[in-house]
Design a protein around this motif. Sequence first.
Motif, short mmCIF file in Angstrom:
data_model
loop_
_atom_site.label_atom_id
_atom_site.label_comp_id
_atom_site.label_asym_id
_atom_site.label_seq_id
_atom_site.Cartn_x
_atom_site.Cartn_y
_atom_site.Cartn_z
N ARG A 137 0.82 -1.20 0.00
CA ARG A 137 0.00 0.00 0.00
C ARG A 137 0.85 1.25 0.00
N TYR A 138 2.01 1.16 0.62
CA TYR A 138 2.93 2.30 0.69
C TYR A 138 4.36 1.79 0.47
N LYS A 139 5.15 2.64 -0.18
CA LYS A 139 6.55 2.30 -0.42
C LYS A 139 7.36 3.57 -0.48
N ILE A 140 8.46 3.59 0.25
CA ILE A 140 9.39 4.72 0.21
C ILE A 140 10.74 4.17 -0.22
N ILE A 141 11.28 4.74 -1.29
CA ILE A 141 12.59 4.31 -1.78
C ILE A 141 13.42 5.53 -2.11
N GLU A 142 14.72 5.31 -2.29
CA GLU A 142 15.59 6.39 -2.73
C GLU A 142 15.69 6.35 -4.25
N LYS A 143 15.99 7.51 -4.81
CA LYS A 143 16.13 7.55 -6.27
C LYS A 143 17.23 6.60 -6.71
N ARG A 144 17.02 6.06 -7.89
CA ARG A 144 17.89 5.07 -8.53
C ARG A 144 17.67 3.66 -7.99
N GLN A 145 16.83 3.50 -6.96
CA GLN A 145 16.50 2.15 -6.51
C GLN A 145 15.39 1.57 -7.39
N SER A 146 15.14 0.31 -7.21
CA SER A 146 14.10 -0.39 -7.95
C SER A 146 12.91 -0.68 -7.04
N ASP A 187 11.89 3.05 -20.81
CA ASP A 187 13.29 2.98 -20.43
C ASP A 187 13.45 2.62 -18.95
N ARG A 188 12.38 2.82 -18.17
CA ARG A 188 12.50 2.54 -16.74
C ARG A 188 11.33 1.72 -16.17
N PHE A 189 10.22 1.73 -16.87
CA PHE A 189 9.04 1.02 -16.40
C PHE A 189 8.85 -0.27 -17.22
N SER A 190 8.43 -1.31 -16.53
CA SER A 190 8.06 -2.55 -17.22
C SER A 190 6.88 -3.18 -16.48
N ALA A 191 6.10 -3.93 -17.21
CA ALA A 191 4.94 -4.60 -16.61
C ALA A 191 4.72 -5.92 -17.31
N GLU A 192 4.18 -6.85 -16.55
CA GLU A 192 3.85 -8.14 -17.12
C GLU A 192 2.59 -8.68 -16.46
N ARG A 193 1.93 -9.54 -17.20
CA ARG A 193 0.73 -10.19 -16.68
C ARG A 193 0.79 -11.65 -17.12
N LEU A 194 1.55 -12.38 -16.39
CA LEU A 194 1.73 -13.78 -16.70
C LEU A 194 0.44 -14.55 -16.45
N LYS A 195 0.13 -15.46 -17.34
CA LYS A 195 -1.04 -16.33 -17.23
C LYS A 195 -2.36 -15.55 -17.24
N GLY A 196 -2.29 -14.26 -17.59
CA GLY A 196 -3.52 -13.50 -17.74
C GLY A 196 -4.29 -13.24 -16.47
N VAL A 197 -3.62 -13.33 -15.31
CA VAL A 197 -4.32 -13.09 -14.06
C VAL A 197 -3.67 -11.90 -13.36
N ASP A 198 -2.80 -12.15 -12.37
CA ASP A 198 -2.21 -11.02 -11.66
C ASP A 198 -1.09 -10.40 -12.48
N SER A 199 -0.70 -9.22 -12.02
CA SER A 199 0.25 -8.41 -12.80
C SER A 199 1.24 -7.73 -11.87
N THR A 200 2.42 -7.46 -12.40
CA THR A 200 3.41 -6.68 -11.66
C THR A 200 3.87 -5.51 -12.52
N LEU A 201 4.10 -4.40 -11.87
CA LEU A 201 4.64 -3.20 -12.49
C LEU A 201 5.95 -2.89 -11.80
N LYS A 202 7.01 -2.69 -12.58
CA LYS A 202 8.32 -2.44 -12.01
C LYS A 202 8.88 -1.11 -12.49
N ILE A 203 9.60 -0.45 -11.61
CA ILE A 203 10.31 0.78 -11.96
C ILE A 203 11.78 0.56 -11.61
N GLN A 204 12.65 0.78 -12.62
CA GLN A 204 14.07 0.57 -12.41
C GLN A 204 14.88 1.37 -13.41
N PRO A 205 15.62 2.37 -12.98
CA PRO A 205 15.71 2.94 -11.64
C PRO A 205 14.66 4.03 -11.43
#
Lengths: 115, 112
Positions: free
Chosen positions: A9-18, A63-81
């Motif tokens: 629900r909440y996430k705090i990270i430093e810049k350049r982290q994933s 260039d920094r965001f990626s997303a996938e939805r394996l098996k057509g159900v749940d999904s993940t969104l990633k930011i790096q960096p």
Amino acid sequence: EAGVAQSPRYKIIEKRQSVAFWCNPISGHATLYWYQQILGQGPKLLIQFQNNGVVDDSQLPKDRFSAERLKGVDSTLKIQPAKLEDSAVYLCASSSGLVFSYEQYFGPGTRLTVT
Amino acid sequence: AQTVTQSQPEMSVQEAETVTLSCTYDTSESDYYLFWYKQPPSRQMILVIRQEAYKQQNATENRFSVNFQKAAKSFSLKISDSQLGDAAMYFCIWGANTPLVFGKGTRLSVIA
């Protein structure tokens, strides 16, 4: 029926982290959306999936965001960096219909703070 | 490109009174949908009401109704008998295909 689930629900990270966000849509919903909502603005679509295929990712910073939805159900969104300007609420939504006019059911969102 | 404008960043209404939220949009499309979604504090965004552009009759959902003026490209939301639970951010949304176009929202406060 259970709603759209998101974690964390909440996430705090430093810049350049994933960071990665997870979404589990309503059971049986073929369409899944990821939105970015910056404070004071309306949500902006990042990517739309139809089952496990991408329908629209024209506004996804690939260039920094990626997303996938394996098996057509749940999904993940990633930011790096991550960058400071990525601070926002990331909303996941799902719908049963194949077109935009169907009601979208939103999750509670993940609030990301990049320091 | 399509745009949606909500000119009222914040509004307030007394409980049991009526309030109207404004929305204008710009499009060259003739067939599209318009939506109002609400986003209560710390809760999920939910659909309030939907209007198909080809329908002349204004949509209604219980205490919520719209005034759809296609020629003027206007789509206002009227909330009658306002309740404390109506306090939320309201988004006006235009759609003819993906992605949907969101306005910046109007924050509605309900005063007891």
